[in-house]
Design a protein around this motif. Structure first.
Motif, PDB file in Angstrom:
ATOM      1  N   ILE A   1       0.877  -1.167   0.000  1.00 42.60           N
ATOM      2  CA  ILE A   1       0.000   0.000   0.000  1.00 42.60           C
ATOM      3  C   ILE A   1       0.918   1.223   0.000  1.00 42.60           C
ATOM      4  O   ILE A   1       1.647   1.451   0.965  1.00 42.60           O
ATOM      5  CB  ILE A   1      -0.919   0.021   1.231  1.00 42.60           C
ATOM      6  CG1 ILE A   1      -1.817  -1.218   1.237  1.00 42.60           C
ATOM      7  CG2 ILE A   1      -1.751   1.298   1.270  1.00 42.60           C
ATOM      8  CD1 ILE A   1      -2.651  -1.363   2.500  1.00 42.60           C
ATOM      9  N   VAL A   2       0.902   1.977  -1.092  1.00 44.92           N
ATOM     10  CA  VAL A   2       1.884   3.052  -1.269  1.00 44.92           C
ATOM     11  C   VAL A   2       1.298   4.388  -0.816  1.00 44.92           C
ATOM     12  O   VAL A   2       0.663   5.105  -1.582  1.00 44.92           O
ATOM     13  CB  VAL A   2       2.346   3.130  -2.736  1.00 44.92           C
ATOM     14  CG1 VAL A   2       3.434   4.190  -2.894  1.00 44.92           C
ATOM     15  CG2 VAL A   2       2.855   1.781  -3.212  1.00 44.92           C
ATOM     16  N   THR A   3       1.514   4.694   0.447  1.00 44.99           N
ATOM     17  CA  THR A   3       1.149   5.992   1.013  1.00 44.99           C
ATOM     18  C   THR A   3       2.278   6.441   1.938  1.00 44.99           C
ATOM     19  O   THR A   3       2.932   5.612   2.574  1.00 44.99           O
ATOM     20  CB  THR A   3      -0.157   5.915   1.829  1.00 44.99           C
ATOM     21  OG1 THR A   3      -0.013   4.926   2.864  1.00 44.99           O
ATOM     22  CG2 THR A   3      -1.339   5.543   0.942  1.00 44.99           C
ATOM     23  N   LYS A   4       2.501   7.751   2.013  1.00 44.07           N
ATOM     24  CA  LYS A   4       3.582   8.265   2.855  1.00 44.07           C
ATOM     25  C   LYS A   4       3.277   8.082   4.334  1.00 44.07           C
ATOM     26  O   LYS A   4       4.172   7.861   5.147  1.00 44.07           O
ATOM     27  CB  LYS A   4       3.828   9.746   2.548  1.00 44.07           C
ATOM     28  CG  LYS A   4       5.079  10.303   3.221  1.00 44.07           C
ATOM     29  CD  LYS A   4       5.366  11.730   2.789  1.00 44.07           C
ATOM     30  CE  LYS A   4       6.646  12.255   3.447  1.00 44.07           C
ATOM     31  NZ  LYS A   4       6.935  13.651   3.046  1.00 44.07           N
ATOM     32  N   GLU A   5       2.014   8.160   4.691  1.00 44.82           N
ATOM     33  CA  GLU A   5       1.622   7.964   6.084  1.00 44.82           C
ATOM     34  C   GLU A   5       1.321   6.491   6.328  1.00 44.82           C
ATOM     35  O   GLU A   5       0.578   5.868   5.570  1.00 44.82           O
ATOM     36  CB  GLU A   5       0.386   8.809   6.407  1.00 44.82           C
ATOM     37  CG  GLU A   5       0.582  10.294   6.187  1.00 44.82           C
ATOM     38  CD  GLU A   5       1.701  10.874   7.030  1.00 44.82           C
ATOM     39  OE1 GLU A   5       1.888  10.399   8.173  1.00 44.82           O
ATOM     40  OE2 GLU A   5       2.390  11.800   6.567  1.00 44.82           O
ATOM     41  N   GLY A   6       1.907   5.940   7.364  1.00 46.32           N
ATOM     42  CA  GLY A   6       1.728   4.526   7.652  1.00 46.32           C
ATOM     43  C   GLY A   6       0.597   4.273   8.625  1.00 46.32           C
ATOM     44  O   GLY A   6      -0.032   5.203   9.134  1.00 46.32           O
ATOM     45  N   PRO A   7       0.326   3.012   8.910  1.00 46.94           N
ATOM     46  CA  PRO A   7      -0.748   2.642   9.825  1.00 46.94           C
ATOM     47  C   PRO A   7      -0.306   2.759  11.273  1.00 46.94           C
ATOM     48  O   PRO A   7       0.874   2.994  11.567  1.00 46.94           O
ATOM     49  CB  PRO A   7      -1.004   1.182   9.465  1.00 46.94           C
ATOM     50  CG  PRO A   7       0.368   0.682   9.105  1.00 46.94           C
ATOM     51  CD  PRO A   7       1.041   1.834   8.399  1.00 46.94           C
ATOM     52  N   ARG A   8      -1.227   2.581  12.166  1.00 49.28           N
ATOM     53  CA  ARG A   8      -0.899   2.506  13.589  1.00 49.28           C
ATOM     54  C   ARG A   8      -0.587   1.052  13.925  1.00 49.28           C
ATOM     55  O   ARG A   8      -1.254   0.137  13.453  1.00 49.28           O
ATOM     56  CB  ARG A   8      -2.065   3.016  14.441  1.00 49.28           C
ATOM     57  CG  ARG A   8      -1.715   3.177  15.916  1.00 49.28           C
ATOM     58  CD  ARG A   8      -2.856   3.791  16.719  1.00 49.28           C
ATOM     59  NE  ARG A   8      -2.485   3.915  18.116  1.00 49.28           N
ATOM     60  CZ  ARG A   8      -1.940   4.988  18.660  1.00 49.28           C
ATOM     61  NH1 ARG A   8      -1.712   6.043  17.910  1.00 49.28           N
ATOM     62  NH2 ARG A   8      -1.623   5.034  19.952  1.00 49.28           N
TER      63      ARG A   8
END
Length: 240
Positions: free
Chosen positions: A33-40
């Motif tokens: 999943i290519v997003t700059k913000e990661g999951p918790r």
């Protein structure tokens, strides 16, 4: 995000969810999943904080330790050629450690609950969320733990006076590894060497994830036959 009847909820902390995927975990974690913000990761703010590290913390914290180690060898009477050669050897040894960690620990196959959970926290998260900018370098606490066996290794293979320089070189190699890793994910390289490093690393993430384990160098991939061939890369590209 459904596997074996279990649904991974990306809006909830992931650390203790992924273990339930069982044998489906390996396929799931290698679908990025290519997003700059990661999951918790964790519900606890304290444990969550320990998983987050800005890239510049690595040189700020560890380069002074490198300098201190080098100065220790100098203060114990080592000549400049001895210090330089031992530091260079330390950097070279780190490239081998980097390769082995990435290939055999970071890419171990798991299917048990705790095996999946441990793998996700060690490296799996990076393949699932490869652009998470706060989880691209080692947390300082983890690096500090890693330093103990590396220091013991340096003492084992070097003399008392040269061991600090050897360890300092290895630690410098680690710093360059983490900075390079961040750079390859978030910068636009302008030189042929860095362009090739980025291309190789992105191939590892998005095409052939069981090849190309070297980050700072492809040396050990060449030695051990894990450098992806052009034919294999072309075959993977045709799948999409």
């Amino acid at each position: 995000m459904v596997a074996q009847g279990f649904t991974v909820d990306l809006d909830k902390p992931l650390a203790f969810q992924v273990g339930h995927l069982g044998e489906a975990y390996d396929e799931w974690v290698h679908q990025p999943i290519v997003t700059k913000e990661g999951p918790r990761f964790f519900q606890s703010d304290f444990w969550e904080f320990l998983t987050l590290t800005v890239w510049w913390a690595v040189p700020v914290i560890w380069l002074p330790v490198v300098a201190w180690c080098i100065s220790m060898s100098v203060s114990m009477g080592c000549s400049l050629p001895e210090v330089v050669s031992m530091a260079a050897l330390g950097i070279f040894i780190w490239t081998f450690i980097e390769y082995c960690l990435h290939r055999f620990l970071f890419h171990m196959k798991t299917k048990s609950y705790w095996g999946n959970t441990a793998h996700y926290l060690i490296h799996g998260y990076h393949h699932k969320h490869p652009m998470d900018h706060l989880r691209l370098v080692f947390p300082p606490a983890l690096t500090a733990i890693m330093c103990f066996p590396l220091w013991n290794l340096a003492q084992l293979i070097a003399t008392p006076s040269t061991a600090p320089a050897l360890f300092g070189g290895g630690l410098f190699g680690y710093v360059m590894y983490d900075i390079t890793h961040y750079y390859l994910h978030h910068a636009n390289p302008s030189t042929p060497v860095t362009k090739n490093l980025k291309k190789s690393h992105l191939n590892h993430h998005f095409r052939i994830q069981d090849k190309g384990y070297g980050v700072t160098s492809s040396l050990w991939d060449i030695v051990f036959g894990t450098l992806p061939t052009k034919k294999a890369l072309k075959r993977e590209q045709q799948k999409y």
